[in-house]
Design a protein around this motif. Structure first.
Motif, short mmCIF file in Angstrom:
data_model
loop_
_atom_site.label_atom_id
_atom_site.label_comp_id
_atom_site.label_asym_id
_atom_site.label_seq_id
_atom_site.Cartn_x
_atom_site.Cartn_y
_atom_site.Cartn_z
N GLY A 33 -0.40 -69.80 -58.11
CA GLY A 33 -0.72 -70.32 -56.80
C GLY A 33 -2.20 -70.24 -56.51
N VAL A 34 -2.54 -70.10 -55.23
CA VAL A 34 -3.91 -70.11 -54.73
C VAL A 34 -4.11 -68.89 -53.84
CG1 VAL A 34 -5.66 -71.49 -53.54
CG2 VAL A 34 -3.77 -72.64 -54.69
N THR A 35 -5.26 -68.24 -53.99
CA THR A 35 -5.62 -67.10 -53.15
C THR A 35 -6.73 -67.53 -52.20
OG1 THR A 35 -5.04 -65.54 -54.90
CG2 THR A 35 -6.42 -64.72 -53.11
N VAL A 66 -4.81 -64.52 -48.13
CA VAL A 66 -3.50 -65.16 -48.06
C VAL A 66 -3.19 -65.72 -49.45
CG1 VAL A 66 -2.13 -67.04 -47.08
CG2 VAL A 66 -3.68 -65.75 -45.62
N ARG A 67 -1.98 -65.55 -49.88
CA ARG A 67 -1.52 -66.09 -51.15
C ARG A 67 -0.56 -67.24 -50.86
NH1 ARG A 67 -2.97 -66.57 -56.42
NH2 ARG A 67 -1.18 -66.45 -57.83
N THR A 68 -0.78 -68.37 -51.54
CA THR A 68 0.08 -69.53 -51.33
C THR A 68 0.29 -70.26 -52.65
OG1 THR A 68 0.36 -71.58 -50.07
CG2 THR A 68 -1.87 -71.05 -50.79
N ARG A 69 1.35 -71.02 -52.70
CA ARG A 69 1.63 -71.79 -53.91
C ARG A 69 0.85 -73.09 -53.93
NH1 ARG A 69 7.91 -72.10 -54.55
NH2 ARG A 69 7.31 -72.91 -56.58
N TYR A 70 0.59 -73.65 -52.74
CA TYR A 70 -0.18 -74.88 -52.64
C TYR A 70 -1.09 -74.80 -51.42
CZ TYR A 70 2.98 -76.99 -56.04
OH TYR A 70 3.69 -77.27 -57.17
N LEU A 71 -2.25 -75.42 -51.54
CA LEU A 71 -3.21 -75.50 -50.45
C LEU A 71 -3.49 -76.97 -50.18
CD1 LEU A 71 -5.45 -74.34 -48.56
CD2 LEU A 71 -6.98 -74.36 -50.56
N VAL A 72 -3.42 -77.37 -48.89
CA VAL A 72 -3.68 -78.76 -48.51
C VAL A 72 -4.82 -78.78 -47.51
CG1 VAL A 72 -2.72 -80.92 -47.64
CG2 VAL A 72 -1.22 -79.27 -48.78
N GLY A 73 -5.86 -79.53 -47.84
CA GLY A 73 -7.00 -79.69 -46.96
C GLY A 73 -6.81 -80.87 -46.03
N GLN A 96 -13.96 -92.49 -49.89
CA GLN A 96 -12.63 -92.09 -50.33
C GLN A 96 -12.77 -91.07 -51.45
OE1 GLN A 96 -10.05 -95.08 -52.12
NE2 GLN A 96 -8.22 -94.00 -51.44
N ALA A 97 -12.01 -89.98 -51.35
CA ALA A 97 -12.02 -88.97 -52.40
C ALA A 97 -11.61 -89.61 -53.72
CB ALA A 97 -11.06 -87.84 -52.05
N ASP A 98 -12.27 -89.20 -54.81
CA ASP A 98 -11.94 -89.85 -56.09
C ASP A 98 -10.56 -89.47 -56.58
OD1 ASP A 98 -12.41 -87.25 -57.16
OD2 ASP A 98 -14.48 -87.76 -57.65
N ARG A 99 -9.99 -88.40 -56.05
CA ARG A 99 -8.60 -88.04 -56.32
C ARG A 99 -8.12 -87.18 -55.16
NH1 ARG A 99 -12.16 -85.07 -59.01
NH2 ARG A 99 -11.88 -82.81 -59.31
N TYR A 100 -6.82 -87.18 -54.93
CA TYR A 100 -6.24 -86.45 -53.81
C TYR A 100 -5.66 -85.10 -54.22
CZ TYR A 100 -6.44 -90.68 -50.86
OH TYR A 100 -6.84 -91.77 -50.12
N ARG A 101 -5.77 -84.77 -55.51
CA ARG A 101 -5.18 -83.51 -55.98
C ARG A 101 -6.03 -82.92 -57.10
NH1 ARG A 101 0.43 -82.85 -59.41
NH2 ARG A 101 0.42 -80.57 -59.53
N GLU A 102 -6.21 -81.63 -57.03
CA GLU A 102 -6.83 -80.86 -58.10
C GLU A 102 -5.97 -79.62 -58.32
OE1 GLU A 102 -9.08 -79.68 -61.19
OE2 GLU A 102 -9.28 -81.60 -60.14
N GLY A 103 -5.05 -79.70 -59.28
CA GLY A 103 -4.14 -78.58 -59.52
C GLY A 103 -3.22 -78.36 -58.34
N ARG A 104 -3.32 -77.19 -57.73
CA ARG A 104 -2.47 -76.83 -56.59
C ARG A 104 -3.15 -77.12 -55.26
NH1 ARG A 104 -2.07 -72.58 -60.36
NH2 ARG A 104 -0.01 -72.48 -61.33
N VAL A 105 -4.27 -77.82 -55.29
CA VAL A 105 -5.02 -78.14 -54.08
C VAL A 105 -4.94 -79.65 -53.83
CG1 VAL A 105 -7.28 -78.06 -52.97
CG2 VAL A 105 -6.58 -76.21 -54.51
N LEU A 106 -4.58 -80.02 -52.61
CA LEU A 106 -4.41 -81.43 -52.27
C LEU A 106 -5.17 -81.76 -51.00
CD1 LEU A 106 -1.24 -80.25 -53.13
CD2 LEU A 106 -1.10 -82.70 -53.55
N LEU A 107 -5.41 -83.04 -50.78
CA LEU A 107 -6.13 -83.53 -49.61
C LEU A 107 -5.27 -84.54 -48.86
CD1 LEU A 107 -9.61 -84.30 -51.22
CD2 LEU A 107 -8.91 -82.18 -50.08
#
Length: 553
Positions: free
Chosen positions: A143-145, A157-164, A312-323
């Motif tokens: 996950g993500v710290t 905070v510990r999470t499995r996914y982070l969304v910006g 526009q972001a060049d991608r909406y996801r980087e691993g467990r991080v999304l936008l």
């Protein structure tokens, strides 16, 4: 502290995503650095397909009750050119006029009803994610710290996914290393919400009587110096804007709209960085320079310098991080929430499926493959709108040509579909060589009769569950869904003039499978299994199945 998903940003996109995650069974945490909801009216309303999405979640009545206008509109501007929507057999522009703070209030109420944890005054400082190539799951603990600063100090905070969902200057996007290519507009807009003298407004035409100038009609007016815009948003509130070339000085135009010219040398010039706060006195002075007279402003409710962005972001996801939302895209013309909220609705059920451990391989990848092209398409039309409002002969020629083309109903239909999102069609697996017209599109608003009585399809979508709608009593097909009874709701129903024998509708409202009236059960059944497996994971073992889960029949 551990959560399934952390959403950064409690604006409309972040709150909508949090609601979608809760409806799908996930446990999200929403962080927002502001101690209280923002009162800045960044958006003025919603229009298009997103309004039907609100109806699918039971929110349309709440939004309508708060809106100064709710319903279809006979015309809508495209870069200042009028789109005559009255010529279309189906108007895609159902419009809700209400300021963004009120939207956030309604969405916040809904989030709290669903049990979403929202922490205001808690700012994300940084984060680190585990190896993004390993799929996170209960077994590996991936996950993500996050490091967060709250009112009582810093914590993790510990999470499995982070969304910006943290806006144009997204910390999540920047720390994830996601590029944000694009450009800034060549003009700065001095924008304000104002209350005008009631006696100066013509209630029939909306024109404003300006002393020494005459009647100024609603809309955008080109001037040698730039442009001036005025329009009514809500009863008693007008939006005014002065559009200047970015970096230009603020000297009075040589030929203002009105006959008189004023220039006050004490009035402040535009700052080097044009985006940011704007004092009410500066707004009044800028309007005076454009009009050559004082607009009858009784009160300035809010004002700011705005430089429209096309990014526009060049991608909406980087691993467990999304936008999602403004963190993923910025548009130089209005209507951003028509893209931002569908981002959240598309992502919510897919992310919750991964958090719940039942997602099929590649499900989360479809967020990128579906929403990135949708954002790019909306950005294209927004760029064209921005070009149409520029001064000069080239833009004037473009306005003249497009104005002629928009006299054709088919052209109006195409442009309105792009602006409203009603033309969006996602690719679906197993589609035939000649797929059904509904496949991949947003499901129509069907009126149905089930064993529980008359209802609308929107009411059946309230729980955000996948829906298999049987409109022709084809039980051989509905039995197939028994293998997904814990994830898919089956509804036998009758419908006047049904568009197909059966439909599989994803939680975001898009049709994932269609059984045509002339399609044999075996062929339709194979395609249904493909769709169910692709979107909703593996079939439950046959020995565990007792009966088909049904609702309304």
């Amino acid at each position: 502290m551990t959560f399934d998903i952390v959403v950064v940003g409690a604006g409309p996109t972040g709150l909508t995503l949090a609601c979608e995650l809760r409806l799908a069974g996930a446990d999200p945490l929403v962080l927002d650095r502001l101690p209280e909801p923002s009162t800045v009216p960044k958006a003025n309303g919603l229009g298009g397909q997103v309004v039907r999405m609100l109806d699918h979640r039971g929110l349309l009545e709440r939004f309508t009750a708060a809106a100064s206008h709710a319903g279809p509109v006979p015309a809508f501007p495209f870069g200042g050119l009028p789109l005559d929507l009255s010529r279309l057999e189906a108007d895609p522009f159902h419009l809700l006029l209400l300021p963004q703070p009120r939207m956030e209030e309604i969405l916040g109420e809904r989030a709290r009803e669903l049990g979403v944890t929202i922490r205001r005054g808690h700012e994300l400082l940084s984060f680190t994610q585990d190896d993004p190539t390993s799929p996170p799951g209960p077994a590996d603990g991936g996950g993500v710290t996050l490091r967060v600063r709250g009112p009582e100090g810093d914590y993790e905070v510990r999470t499995r996914y982070l969304v910006g969902c943290d806006g144009a200057r997204s910390l999540v996007r920047r720390q994830a290393g996601i590029g944000f290519p694009g450009s800034a507009a060549r003009e700065t807009t001095l924008l304000g919400r104002v209350v005008l003298a009631e006696s100066a407004i013509n209630p029939k035409t909306g024109e404003v009587e300006v002393p020494g100038v005459g009647r100024v009609r609603p809309g955008r007016h080109a001037t040698p110096h730039g442009a001036f815009t005025i329009t009514s948003l809500h009863p008693g509130v007008h939006l005014v804007g002065v559009h200047l070339p970015t970096g230009a000085d603020t000297a009075a135009p040589e030929e203002p709209i009105g006959p008189s010219t004023r220039k006050d040398p004490a009035e402040p010039a535009a700052p080097e960085d044009p985006a940011g706060p704007l004092a009410p006195e500066e707004l009044r002075a800028a309007v005076r320079r454009e009009l050559g007279a004082d607009l009858p402003i009784e009160r300035v409710l809010w004002s700011a310098r705005v430089v429209p962005q096309a990014r526009q972001a060049d991608r909406y996801r980087e691993g467990r991080v999304l936008l999602a939302g403004d963190a993923a895209h910025l548009f130089p013309a209005g209507g951003a929430l028509a893209v931002c909220l569908p981002d959240a609705v598309n992502l919510g059920w897919k992310l919750a499926a991964h958090a719940g451990g039942w997602a099929p391989p590649g499900l989360l990848d479809t967020y990128q493959t579906e929403r990135h092209p949708a954002g790019r398409r909306f950005l294209t039309q927004a760029r064209v709108q921005a070009l149409l409002t520029e001064p000069g002969e080239d833009a004037a020629a473009l306005r003249g040509l497009l104005g002629e083309l928009l006299g054709d109903a088919q052209a109006v239909r195409r442009v309105a579909g792009m602006m409203s999102g009603s033309d969006l069609c996602h690719d679906m697996p197993g589609a035939a060589a000649r797929p059904h017209p509904l496949l991949g599109r947003f499901v129509p608003g069907l009126r149905l009769v089930t064993s529980s009585g008359a209802t609308g399809l929107a009411e059946l979508m309230r729980t955000a569950s996948p829906l298999l709608l049987d409109l022709a009593g084809r039980t051989a097909l509905t039995r197939i869904a028994a293998g997904w009874r814990d994830r898919v709701v089956v509804v036998p129903a009758r419908c006047e003039d049904p568009p197909a024998d059966a439909l599989l509708v994803r939680p975001d409202g898009h049709v994932a499978w269609v059984a045509a009236a002339d399609e044999p059960d075996e062929q339709a059944g194979d395609a249904l299994r493909t769709a169910l497996s692709h979107w909703f994971g593996a079939e439950t073992r046959a020995e565990d199945i007792q009966e088909v889960t049904t609702a309304g029949g």
